[in-house]
Design an enzyme around this catalytic site. Structure first.
Site, mmCIF file in Angstrom:
data_model
loop_
_atom_site.group_PDB
_atom_site.id
_atom_site.type_symbol
_atom_site.label_atom_id
_atom_site.label_comp_id
_atom_site.label_asym_id
_atom_site.label_seq_id
_atom_site.Cartn_x
_atom_site.Cartn_y
_atom_site.Cartn_z
ATOM 1 N N THR A 124 0.828 -1.215 0.000
ATOM 2 C CA THR A 124 0.000 0.000 0.000
ATOM 3 C C THR A 124 0.860 1.262 0.000
ATOM 4 O O THR A 124 1.997 1.244 0.503
ATOM 5 C CB THR A 124 -0.896 0.001 1.266
ATOM 6 O OG1 THR A 124 -1.456 1.298 1.455
ATOM 7 C CG2 THR A 124 -0.111 -0.349 2.527
ATOM 8 N N ASP A 125 0.287 2.342 -0.517
ATOM 9 C CA ASP A 125 1.009 3.629 -0.470
ATOM 10 C C ASP A 125 1.158 4.133 0.963
ATOM 11 O O ASP A 125 1.966 5.025 1.227
ATOM 12 C CB ASP A 125 0.304 4.687 -1.339
ATOM 13 C CG ASP A 125 -1.104 5.040 -0.866
ATOM 14 O OD1 ASP A 125 -1.638 4.377 0.036
ATOM 15 O OD2 ASP A 125 -1.679 6.008 -1.424
ATOM 16 N N GLU A 126 0.389 3.559 1.888
ATOM 17 C CA GLU A 126 0.449 4.041 3.269
ATOM 18 C C GLU A 126 1.800 3.759 3.923
ATOM 19 O O GLU A 126 2.116 4.325 4.963
ATOM 20 C CB GLU A 126 -0.700 3.440 4.101
ATOM 21 C CG GLU A 126 -2.047 3.847 3.539
ATOM 22 C CD GLU A 126 -3.210 3.612 4.496
ATOM 23 O OE1 GLU A 126 -3.007 3.646 5.713
ATOM 24 O OE2 GLU A 126 -4.317 3.397 3.989
ATOM 25 N N TYR A 148 -1.441 -0.492 11.058
ATOM 26 C CA TYR A 148 -1.700 -1.173 9.781
ATOM 27 C C TYR A 148 -0.549 -0.903 8.810
ATOM 28 O O TYR A 148 0.048 -1.832 8.261
ATOM 29 C CB TYR A 148 -3.030 -0.698 9.171
ATOM 30 C CG TYR A 148 -3.140 -0.971 7.688
ATOM 31 C CD1 TYR A 148 -3.250 -2.277 7.215
ATOM 32 C CD2 TYR A 148 -3.107 0.067 6.749
ATOM 33 C CE1 TYR A 148 -3.325 -2.543 5.840
ATOM 34 C CE2 TYR A 148 -3.180 -0.194 5.386
ATOM 35 C CZ TYR A 148 -3.292 -1.496 4.934
ATOM 36 O OH TYR A 148 -3.355 -1.752 3.586
ATOM 37 N N LYS A 152 2.354 -3.446 7.175
ATOM 38 C CA LYS A 152 2.543 -3.654 5.730
ATOM 39 C C LYS A 152 3.993 -3.322 5.337
ATOM 40 O O LYS A 152 4.616 -4.031 4.546
ATOM 41 C CB LYS A 152 1.573 -2.791 4.920
ATOM 42 C CG LYS A 152 0.109 -3.143 5.066
ATOM 43 C CD LYS A 152 -0.239 -4.525 4.548
ATOM 44 C CE LYS A 152 -0.133 -4.657 3.041
ATOM 45 N NZ LYS A 152 -0.656 -5.965 2.578
HETATM 46 N N1 LIG Z 1 -8.359 -1.541 -0.060
HETATM 47 C C1 LIG Z 1 -7.409 -0.664 -0.375
HETATM 48 O O1 LIG Z 1 -7.706 0.506 -0.646
HETATM 49 C C2 LIG Z 1 -5.969 -1.086 -0.438
HETATM 50 C C3 LIG Z 1 -5.020 -0.174 -0.920
HETATM 51 C C4 LIG Z 1 -3.697 -0.586 -1.010
HETATM 52 C C5 LIG Z 1 -3.324 -1.859 -0.638
HETATM 53 N N2 LIG Z 1 -4.262 -2.716 -0.153
HETATM 54 C C6 LIG Z 1 -3.822 -4.066 0.217
HETATM 55 O O2 LIG Z 1 -4.511 -4.962 -0.635
HETATM 56 C C7 LIG Z 1 -4.776 -6.197 0.039
HETATM 57 C C8 LIG Z 1 -6.244 -6.506 -0.032
HETATM 58 O O3 LIG Z 1 -6.986 -5.423 0.528
HETATM 59 P P1 LIG Z 1 -8.573 -5.477 0.599
HETATM 60 O O4 LIG Z 1 -9.055 -4.084 0.712
HETATM 61 O O5 LIG Z 1 -9.089 -6.354 -0.480
HETATM 62 O O6 LIG Z 1 -8.747 -6.195 2.001
HETATM 63 P P2 LIG Z 1 -10.007 -6.965 2.624
HETATM 64 O O7 LIG Z 1 -9.951 -6.666 4.075
HETATM 65 O O8 LIG Z 1 -11.249 -6.634 1.862
HETATM 66 O O9 LIG Z 1 -9.696 -8.503 2.345
HETATM 67 C C9 LIG Z 1 -8.691 -9.191 3.040
HETATM 68 C C10 LIG Z 1 -8.917 -10.667 2.815
HETATM 69 O O10 LIG Z 1 -7.881 -11.393 3.464
HETATM 70 C C11 LIG Z 1 -8.458 -12.476 4.181
HETATM 71 N N3 LIG Z 1 -7.593 -12.782 5.314
HETATM 72 C C12 LIG Z 1 -7.326 -12.000 6.384
HETATM 73 N N4 LIG Z 1 -6.514 -12.637 7.243
HETATM 74 C C13 LIG Z 1 -6.253 -13.850 6.687
HETATM 75 C C14 LIG Z 1 -5.460 -14.955 7.094
HETATM 76 N N5 LIG Z 1 -4.784 -14.950 8.249
HETATM 77 N N6 LIG Z 1 -5.397 -16.038 6.279
HETATM 78 C C15 LIG Z 1 -6.075 -16.056 5.105
HETATM 79 N N7 LIG Z 1 -6.862 -15.055 4.684
HETATM 80 C C16 LIG Z 1 -6.927 -13.948 5.463
HETATM 81 C C17 LIG Z 1 -9.823 -11.975 4.612
HETATM 82 O O11 LIG Z 1 -10.709 -13.036 4.917
HETATM 83 C C18 LIG Z 1 -10.245 -11.180 3.390
HETATM 84 O O12 LIG Z 1 -10.899 -11.998 2.440
HETATM 85 C C19 LIG Z 1 -4.243 -6.004 1.469
HETATM 86 O O13 LIG Z 1 -2.980 -6.598 1.556
HETATM 87 C C20 LIG Z 1 -4.161 -4.499 1.635
HETATM 88 O O14 LIG Z 1 -3.150 -4.150 2.536
HETATM 89 C C21 LIG Z 1 -5.578 -2.360 -0.040
#
Ligand SMILES: NC(=O)c1ccc[n+]([C@@H]2O[C@H](COP(=O)([O-])OP(=O)(O)OC[C@H]3O[C@@H](n4cnc5c(N)ncnc54)[C@H](O)[C@@H]3O)[C@@H](O)[C@H]2O)c1
Length: 334
Positions: A124-126, A148, A152
């Site tokens: 993430t950009d964070e 968080y 990451k």
């Molecule tokens: N949503 C955003 O805006 C954003 C931006 C940048 C990066 N990200 C990164 O992208 C990825 C996905 O983000 P998202 O928004 O889809 O998240 P989300 O919270 O919607 O989904 C996370 C998924 O991971 C699963 N999960 C969590 N812990 C687990 C474990 N121990 N074992 C197996 N599965 C597990 C959850 O059940 C869920 O399906 C993350 O790594 C997040 O850091 C998200």
């Protein structure tokens, strides 16, 4: 190609799996997901019976589970699984450290053991922290603010160390804030849209001037697809939508789109350590691969609003708690 996707039942992961299966008729995908409060099998209901798709409910922290999945010899891992909500990490960082750092380590070890050909780590950009001026480049130092973001950042460094030390073919994407269908309604734009549909107010942190760069999730899926196939090993690629807006402007757009007035804004006490502005320089992925976002912000926002209007049966059980009762009683107190 055989892919292992972790966290594929969450927001971005489910959009990515759908994108890949529809785009590549020869690809097979196994989705390893624990189904935490954020993982929802309904996100993939339309494709769950595809013969090229398989689901394993399991925790990336459990080495034996990861080993069983890896023994099916995927060519590549795309690692989304994480605890992803900043506010929850402020309330309790425990699961963030465990899942995001230790869980990533378990996957890296398994990838090393099975000599995986590609490990795409979704970050993430964070991790860069906040900036008042200019965007961050991939080479900038990491200065995460929230538990968080720091979990990451730690996982990024761990992944990078596996590239340097063991030649594990790691590639990292760092994207800005995503928005789009199937996004859990605790996240800002989803919460705002569903609240307005429910005729409730939108909670807005602080003065509402915090700036985020919004990226439509399908544009991110294309970026991840590109990096999976073409990204150079050991490299980081920033992914951003080029849509920087203060939160108050997003709220104003949503009020406008949904025909509500400013009385639907409720200013609430700011989040501790709230980063003022995130911004990433996306020159690298644009110049190396010609990737760029395809959708305009306003058009994608309208699509997202329409999706939440047409899919109340998806988000209403989540907001009411019925969904939690069914899938993850143990997570209700997070
Ligand atoms: N949503 C955003 O805006 C954003 C931006 C940048 C990066 N990200 C990164 O992208 C990825 C996905 O983000 P998202 O928004 O889809 O998240 P989300 O919270 O919607 O989904 C996370 C998924 O991971 C699963 N999960 C969590 N812990 C687990 C474990 N121990 N074992 C197996 N599965 C597990 C959850 O059940 C869920 O399906 C993350 O790594 C997040 O850091 C998200």
């Amino acid at each position: 190609m055989n892919l292992l996707v972790t966290g594929g039942s969450g927001f971005i992961g489910s959009n990515f799996i759908r994108h890949m299966l529809n785009k590549y008729p020869g690809y097979r995908i196994i989705n390893l997901d624990k189904l935490t409060y954020a993982g929802n099998p309904a996100n993939l209901r339309d494709i769950e019976n595809y013969p090229r798709y398989g689901f394993v409910r399991g925790d990336i922290l459990e080495e034996a589970v990861v080993d069983v999945v890896m023994s099916r010899r995927p060519d590549a891992i795309v690692h989304f699984a994480a605890q992803s909500h900043v506010d929850r990490s402020i309330h309790s960082a425990h699961d963030f450290v465990r899942t995001n750092i230790v869980g990533t380590h378990v996957l890296l070890e398994a990838a090393k053991k099975y000599k995986i050909e590609r490990f795409v780590h979704i970050s993430t950009d964070e991790v860069y922290g906040s900036t008042d001026e200019g965007p961050f480049r991939e080479t900038d130092i990491l200065k995460p603010s929230s538990p968080y973001a720091s979990s990451k950042a730690a996982s990024d460094l761990l992944a990078f160390s596996f590239f340097k030390t063991f030649n594990l073919p790691v590639v990292i994407t760092r994207s800005s804030n995503n928005f789009g269908p199937y996004q859990y309604p605790e996240k800002f734009i989803s919460l705002a849209i569903t609240n307005l549909i429910e005729d409730k107010k939108i909670p807005l942190y602080g003065d509402g001037r915090n700036v985020r760069d919004w990226l439509y999730v399908l544009d991110n899926c294309e970026a991840i697809d590109t990096v999976l196939h073409k990204g150079r090993e050991g490299e980081v690629y920033n992914v951003g939508g080029g849509n920087e807006y203060p939160n108050i402007d997003i709220v104003t757009m949503l009020l406008d789109e949904l025909g509500k007035d400013e009385s639907y804004i409720e200013y609430v006490e700011d989040r501790p350590g709230h980063d003022r502005r995130y911004a990433v320089d996306t020159t690298k992925i644009r110049e190396e691969f010609g990737w760029q976002p395809k959708r305009s912000f306003r058009e994608a926002l309208r699509d997202k609003i329409a999706w939440y209007q047409n899919n109340e049966d998806w988000w209403r059980p989540i907001k009411s708690g019925e969904f939690l009762d069914y899938y993850g009683k143990q997570y209700q107190n997070i």
